[in-house]
Write an enzyme that holds these catalytic residues in place. Structure first.
Site, PDB file in Angstrom:
ATOM      1  CB  CYS A  70      23.060  -3.370  36.741  1.00 51.12           C
ATOM      2  SG  CYS A  70      22.739  -4.911  37.624  1.00 51.12           S
ATOM      3  CB  CYS A  92      21.505  -7.847  39.156  1.00 51.13           C
ATOM      4  SG  CYS A  92      23.276  -8.133  39.067  1.00 51.13           S
ATOM      5  CE  LYS A 110      26.192 -10.068  34.099  1.00 53.15           C
ATOM      6  NZ  LYS A 110      25.969  -8.754  34.700  1.00 53.15           N
ATOM      7  NE  ARG A 133      30.020 -10.762  41.043  1.00 56.23           N
ATOM      8  CZ  ARG A 133      29.406 -11.907  40.947  1.00 56.23           C
ATOM      9  NH1 ARG A 133      29.533 -12.807  41.888  1.00 56.23           N
ATOM     10  NH2 ARG A 133      28.630 -12.160  39.910  1.00 56.23           N
ATOM     11  NE  ARG A 137      26.029 -10.490  40.240  1.00 60.88           N
ATOM     12  CZ  ARG A 137      25.892  -9.635  41.246  1.00 60.88           C
ATOM     13  NH1 ARG A 137      24.818  -9.677  42.020  1.00 60.88           N
ATOM     14  NH2 ARG A 137      26.837  -8.754  41.507  1.00 60.88           N
ATOM     15  CD  GLU A 163      17.495 -14.673  28.410  1.00 62.19           C
ATOM     16  OE1 GLU A 163      17.082 -13.580  27.993  1.00 62.19           O
ATOM     17  OE2 GLU A 163      17.267 -15.088  29.567  1.00 62.19           O
ATOM     18  CE  LYS A 185      29.667  -9.259  32.282  1.00 58.88           C
ATOM     19  NZ  LYS A 185      29.020  -8.301  33.105  1.00 58.88           N
ATOM     20  CB  SER A 196      36.916  -8.271  35.802  1.00 58.96           C
ATOM     21  OG  SER A 196      35.989  -9.188  36.362  1.00 58.96           O
ATOM     22  CE1 TYR A 213      36.915  -3.515  33.161  1.00 63.17           C
ATOM     23  CE2 TYR A 213      36.883  -5.824  32.497  1.00 63.17           C
ATOM     24  CZ  TYR A 213      36.276  -4.747  33.110  1.00 63.17           C
ATOM     25  OH  TYR A 213      35.027  -4.886  33.666  1.00 63.17           O
TER      26      TYR A 213
HETATM   27  C1  PBG Z   1      26.500  -6.240  36.836  1.00 63.47           C
HETATM   28  C2  PBG Z   1      27.720  -6.427  36.034  1.00 63.47           C
HETATM   29  C3  PBG Z   1      28.751  -7.318  36.291  1.00 63.47           C
HETATM   30  C4  PBG Z   1      29.692  -7.139  35.278  1.00 63.47           C
HETATM   31  C5  PBG Z   1      29.227  -6.147  34.435  1.00 63.47           C
HETATM   32  N1  PBG Z   1      27.995  -5.720  34.915  1.00 63.47           N
HETATM   33  C6  PBG Z   1      28.959  -8.217  37.440  1.00 63.47           C
HETATM   34  C7  PBG Z   1      28.051  -9.315  37.701  1.00 63.47           C
HETATM   35  O1  PBG Z   1      27.095  -9.572  36.989  1.00 63.47           O
HETATM   36  O2  PBG Z   1      28.282  -9.978  38.700  1.00 63.47           O
HETATM   37  C8  PBG Z   1      30.962  -7.931  35.138  1.00 63.47           C
HETATM   38  C9  PBG Z   1      32.022  -7.339  34.291  1.00 63.47           C
HETATM   39  C10 PBG Z   1      33.360  -7.951  34.473  1.00 63.47           C
HETATM   40  O3  PBG Z   1      33.565  -8.948  35.183  1.00 63.47           O
HETATM   41  O4  PBG Z   1      34.298  -7.401  33.881  1.00 63.47           O
HETATM   42  N2  PBG Z   1      26.131  -4.910  36.930  1.00 63.47           N
END
Ligand code: PBG
Length: 333
Positions: A120, A130, A204, A214, A226, A242, A257, A283, A322
């Site tokens: 990305c 992105c 996603k 972030r 986004r 998708e 996700k 996260s 994690y």
């Molecule tokens: C974008 C990306 C994101 C995450 C993984 N790849 C952030 C986003 O799309 O804003 C999020 C992963 C997470 O929150 O643990 N490269």
């Protein structure tokens, strides 16, 4: 026939009986551990919003690979924090960037480790989106930006090849541009990387649960959000669309996700595709659990195992989480 002849509690009387009839099992091999490599660091730097998770220097890659393997976890996914950023995400295509270097180190330390690389541009662009930006066609307003899908796809395809060259087993586009899976497959094949797998972040959502990431990857968008490329959390049918598109473009594995607010979507995608399916326990899901446990509101380990089990029960074959190392330890790794 019913009660008192029928008594479901009979099968719950001992741990052994419960284990015998358990429908869903977790094992360390189900986990993919996400890691953040920061090119500017000499020592690990804790991520404030994600207790127990650090940004890592490249010099830590080898010992980390060994420690992860020793826990029984056999897959990682890497994110990079470059030294500099610009509008086009140029440092994302640097062969000496943090991700290619970390891939090479980890693979040479533990060749059998499955090393995935997130593809990305948001980690490498100064605006944090992105995709590459362009002035909205036809707009008279100054700085009226939109994400340029097709120009971004070209960069992503190059980035996929770069990570494959560095030794990644799996490249995983997380940008949500249309057509990127097909373009990446074509570019990989053209360069001789027919055996590099593609894990698509197919489904996603534009989620608040990416908040702590972030900070971890230093990639918050500097303006806007986004929602123009990530999916609307209200949509489930669109997830199937998708997933089907990415499958048709040649994805080897699909991902949903985040995981926890989208267990129904995991179940739906599972029912409609025969590809291996991953789910990203993101996260915010991780940090919420820690925050509640730190305040004594819930038992951390029990909540963690319940969360991970629920994601597998919904239909995910593997989980990006994690919690991977802590959960593997509890499982005896
Ligand atoms: C974008 C990306 C994101 C995450 C993984 N790849 C952030 C986003 O799309 O804003 C999020 C992963 C997470 O929150 O643990 N490269």
């Amino acid at each position: 026939m019913g009660f008192p002849t029928i008594r479901p509690r009979r099968l719950r009387t001992t741990p052994e009986l419960r284990a015998l009839v358990r429908e869903t099992n977790l094992s360390p091999g189900d986990f993919v551990y996400p890691m953040f490599f920061n090119a500017a660091l000499d020592a690990p730097r804790p991520i404030g919003s994600m207790p127990g998770i650090d940004q890592l220097p490249i010099s830590a890659a080898r010992e980390q690979a060994k420690a992860i393997k020793a826990r029984g976890v056999s897959s990682v996914i890497l994110f990079g924090l470059p030294k500099t950023k610009d509008g086009c995400g140029t440092t994302g295509l640097d062969p000496d960037g943090p991700v290619p270097r970390a891939i090479a180190e980890m693979k040479s330390a533990v060749p059998e480790l499955v090393v995935m690389a997130d593809v990305c541009v948001d980690e490498y662009t100064d605006h944090g989106h992105c995709g590459l930006l362009r002035q909205r066609p036809g707009s008279k307003k100054e700085n009226d930006w939109e994400v340029d899908n097709d120009a971004t796809v070209e960069v992503l395809a190059k980035m996929g090849v770069l990570f494959a060259k560095a030794g990644a087993d799996v490249v995983a586009p997380s940008d949500m541009m249309d057509g990127r899976v097909g373009a990446m497959r074509k570019a990989l094949d053209a360069e001789g990387f027919q055996n590099t797998s593609l894990l698509s972040y197919a489904v996603k959502y534009a989620s608040a649960f990416y908040g702590p990431f972030r900070e971890a990857a230093d990639c918050a968008p500097k303006f806007g959000d986004r929602a123009g490329y990530q999916m609307d959390p209200a949509n489930a049918r669109e997830a199937l669309r998708e997933a089907a598109l990415d499958e048709a473009e040649g994805a080897d594995m699909l991902m949903v996700k985040p995981a926890l607010s989208y267990l129904d979507v995991i179940k739906d995608v599972r029912a409609h595709s025969n590809l291996p399916l991953g789910a990203y326990n993101v996260s915010g899901e991780y940090s919420m659990l820690h925050a509640a446990a730190d305040r004594g509101m819930i038992d951390r380990n029990r909540a963690m195992m319940e969360v991970l089990t629920s994601i597998r029960r919904a239909g995910a074959d593997f989980i990006l989480t994690y919690h991977a190392l802590a959960a593997a330890e509890l499982l005896g790794g």
